[in-house]
Design a protein around this motif. Sequence first.
Motif, PDB file in Angstrom:
ATOM      1  N   VAL A  83     -15.409  68.921 -19.437  1.00 44.85           N
ATOM      2  CA  VAL A  83     -16.187  70.045 -19.935  1.00 44.85           C
ATOM      3  C   VAL A  83     -16.557  69.695 -21.370  1.00 44.85           C
ATOM      4  O   VAL A  83     -15.675  69.462 -22.207  1.00 44.85           O
ATOM      5  N   SER A  84     -17.839  69.653 -21.638  1.00 46.11           N
ATOM      6  CA  SER A  84     -18.320  69.219 -22.940  1.00 46.11           C
ATOM      7  C   SER A  84     -19.367  70.192 -23.466  1.00 46.11           C
ATOM      8  O   SER A  84     -20.207  70.672 -22.711  1.00 46.11           O
ATOM      9  N   GLN A  99      -6.402  69.161 -10.354  1.00 47.98           N
ATOM     10  CA  GLN A  99      -7.555  68.943 -11.213  1.00 47.98           C
ATOM     11  C   GLN A  99      -7.104  68.805 -12.661  1.00 47.98           C
ATOM     12  O   GLN A  99      -6.347  69.626 -13.153  1.00 47.98           O
ATOM     13  N   VAL A 100      -7.600  67.764 -13.290  1.00 52.95           N
ATOM     14  CA  VAL A 100      -7.378  67.563 -14.720  1.00 52.95           C
ATOM     15  C   VAL A 100      -8.707  67.816 -15.403  1.00 52.95           C
ATOM     16  O   VAL A 100      -9.740  67.273 -15.005  1.00 52.95           O
ATOM     17  N   VAL A 101      -8.681  68.669 -16.411  1.00 58.34           N
ATOM     18  CA  VAL A 101      -9.895  69.006 -17.148  1.00 58.34           C
ATOM     19  C   VAL A 101      -9.762  68.491 -18.578  1.00 58.34           C
ATOM     20  O   VAL A 101      -8.844  68.873 -19.302  1.00 58.34           O
ATOM     21  N   PHE A 102     -10.661  67.588 -18.951  1.00 55.08           N
ATOM     22  CA  PHE A 102     -10.758  67.120 -20.334  1.00 55.08           C
ATOM     23  C   PHE A 102     -11.804  67.976 -21.033  1.00 55.08           C
ATOM     24  O   PHE A 102     -12.873  68.223 -20.465  1.00 55.08           O
ATOM     25  N   VAL A 103     -11.514  68.415 -22.245  1.00 53.82           N
ATOM     26  CA  VAL A 103     -12.435  69.288 -22.975  1.00 53.82           C
ATOM     27  C   VAL A 103     -12.859  68.613 -24.278  1.00 53.82           C
ATOM     28  O   VAL A 103     -12.012  68.230 -25.090  1.00 53.82           O
ATOM     29  N   ILE A 128     -16.494  77.484 -22.454  1.00 49.77           N
ATOM     30  CA  ILE A 128     -15.546  76.453 -22.006  1.00 49.77           C
ATOM     31  C   ILE A 128     -14.494  77.070 -21.087  1.00 49.77           C
ATOM     32  O   ILE A 128     -14.234  76.573 -19.986  1.00 49.77           O
ATOM     33  N   LEU A 129     -13.886  78.149 -21.539  1.00 50.58           N
ATOM     34  CA  LEU A 129     -12.776  78.751 -20.797  1.00 50.58           C
ATOM     35  C   LEU A 129     -13.211  79.291 -19.434  1.00 50.58           C
ATOM     36  O   LEU A 129     -12.396  79.342 -18.507  1.00 50.58           O
TER      37      LEU A 129
END
Length: 159
Positions: free
Chosen positions: A6-7, A102-106, A63-64
């Motif tokens: 998520v960017s 699921q891994v979420v990179f922010v 983002i959230l």
Amino acid sequence: MKITIVSVGKIKEKFYTDAVSEYQKRLSSYCRLDIIQVADEKTKENASEAENDIVKRKEAERILKQIKEDDYVITLEIQGKELDSPALAEKIEQLEVHGAGQVVFVIGGSLGLHSSVSARADFKLSFSKMTFPHQLMRVILLEQIYRAYRIIRNEPYHK
């Protein structure tokens, strides 16, 4: 395992979009990858700290909304923990073994992340004490995820 990035903000330069596309293609053999871009807020020159906080809060809401309750969230933050490539590979492998769905990179916007996003993080990762443009950071992150999978599978990759 599914990895989501998520960017904040869109990538405008073709050379960045080409690099992102290349790493998406390479990673398709290792994981399900999704990249979500959320809109960035316009920031005023010489804005006050309160005005910057409003910008970060609005971006944080976007983002959230992309993060589910059971996601494992890794935020990219200057104050996070620095890992070398083998340690990042080990982290990803442990998440797979322990069943992280699921891994979420922010990746935050130009002002960084709001404290509400940082508070949601399960792990805070720093690539450096330096600041990088968020567009370039997306490419760097994808390259490191790809490198991590090559390390996990004992496949050769340039050093």
